[in-house]
Design a protein around this motif. Sequence first.
Motif, PDB file in Angstrom:
ATOM      1  N   UNK A  22     -74.483 -47.271 -42.596  1.00 58.11           N
ATOM      2  CA  UNK A  22     -74.627 -46.632 -41.373  1.00 58.11           C
ATOM      3  C   UNK A  22     -75.125 -45.410 -41.082  1.00 58.11           C
ATOM      4  N   UNK A  23     -75.130 -44.460 -42.201  1.00 54.93           N
ATOM      5  CA  UNK A  23     -75.835 -43.138 -41.961  1.00 54.93           C
ATOM      6  C   UNK A  23     -77.241 -43.282 -41.883  1.00 54.93           C
ATOM      7  N   UNK A  24     -78.008 -44.518 -42.866  1.00 50.02           N
ATOM      8  CA  UNK A  24     -79.474 -44.779 -42.709  1.00 50.02           C
ATOM      9  C   UNK A  24     -79.795 -45.518 -41.379  1.00 50.02           C
ATOM     10  N   UNK A  25     -78.882 -46.318 -40.977  1.00 51.21           N
ATOM     11  CA  UNK A  25     -79.319 -46.847 -39.743  1.00 51.21           C
ATOM     12  C   UNK A  25     -79.281 -45.946 -38.702  1.00 51.21           C
ATOM     13  N   UNK A  26     -78.330 -44.868 -38.696  1.00 53.25           N
ATOM     14  CA  UNK A  26     -78.147 -44.023 -37.467  1.00 53.25           C
ATOM     15  C   UNK A  26     -79.446 -43.047 -37.532  1.00 53.25           C
ATOM     16  N   UNK A  27     -79.640 -42.653 -38.820  1.00 52.61           N
ATOM     17  CA  UNK A  27     -80.893 -41.724 -38.773  1.00 52.61           C
ATOM     18  C   UNK A  27     -82.330 -42.374 -38.673  1.00 52.61           C
ATOM     19  N   UNK A  28     -82.369 -43.678 -38.825  1.00 47.79           N
ATOM     20  CA  UNK A  28     -83.604 -44.442 -38.372  1.00 47.79           C
ATOM     21  C   UNK A  28     -83.710 -44.463 -37.117  1.00 47.79           C
ATOM     22  N   UNK A  29     -82.667 -44.916 -36.270  1.00 50.45           N
ATOM     23  CA  UNK A  29     -82.587 -44.909 -34.814  1.00 50.45           C
ATOM     24  C   UNK A  29     -82.938 -43.615 -34.072  1.00 50.45           C
ATOM     25  N   UNK A  30     -82.291 -42.439 -34.821  1.00 46.33           N
ATOM     26  CA  UNK A  30     -82.803 -41.094 -34.365  1.00 46.33           C
ATOM     27  C   UNK A  30     -84.159 -41.011 -34.325  1.00 46.33           C
ATOM     28  N   UNK A  31     -84.840 -41.032 -35.411  1.00 52.15           N
ATOM     29  CA  UNK A  31     -86.241 -40.768 -35.718  1.00 52.15           C
ATOM     30  C   UNK A  31     -87.237 -41.752 -34.803  1.00 52.15           C
ATOM     31  N   UNK A  32     -86.677 -42.929 -34.592  1.00 51.52           N
ATOM     32  CA  UNK A  32     -87.446 -43.984 -33.818  1.00 51.52           C
ATOM     33  C   UNK A  32     -87.394 -43.366 -32.407  1.00 51.52           C
TER      34      UNK A  32
END
Length: 48
Positions: A22-32
């Motif tokens: 969940x943390x990786x997915x959230x971070x990836x979405x923020x960067x995107x």
Amino acid sequence: MSVKRKPPVLQQKKEEVNKKAIAWTAASLVVLILIIVAVIVLANAGNQ
């Protein structure tokens, strides 16, 4: 006599993995989102 078994330890590891996912997915979405916003801002700056 029946012996009560302890719950498996794997469940705790699965929860940790899910939290990391969940943390990786959230971070990836923020960067995107940041990249998309930067591209839009640069495109608008180039048109003016």
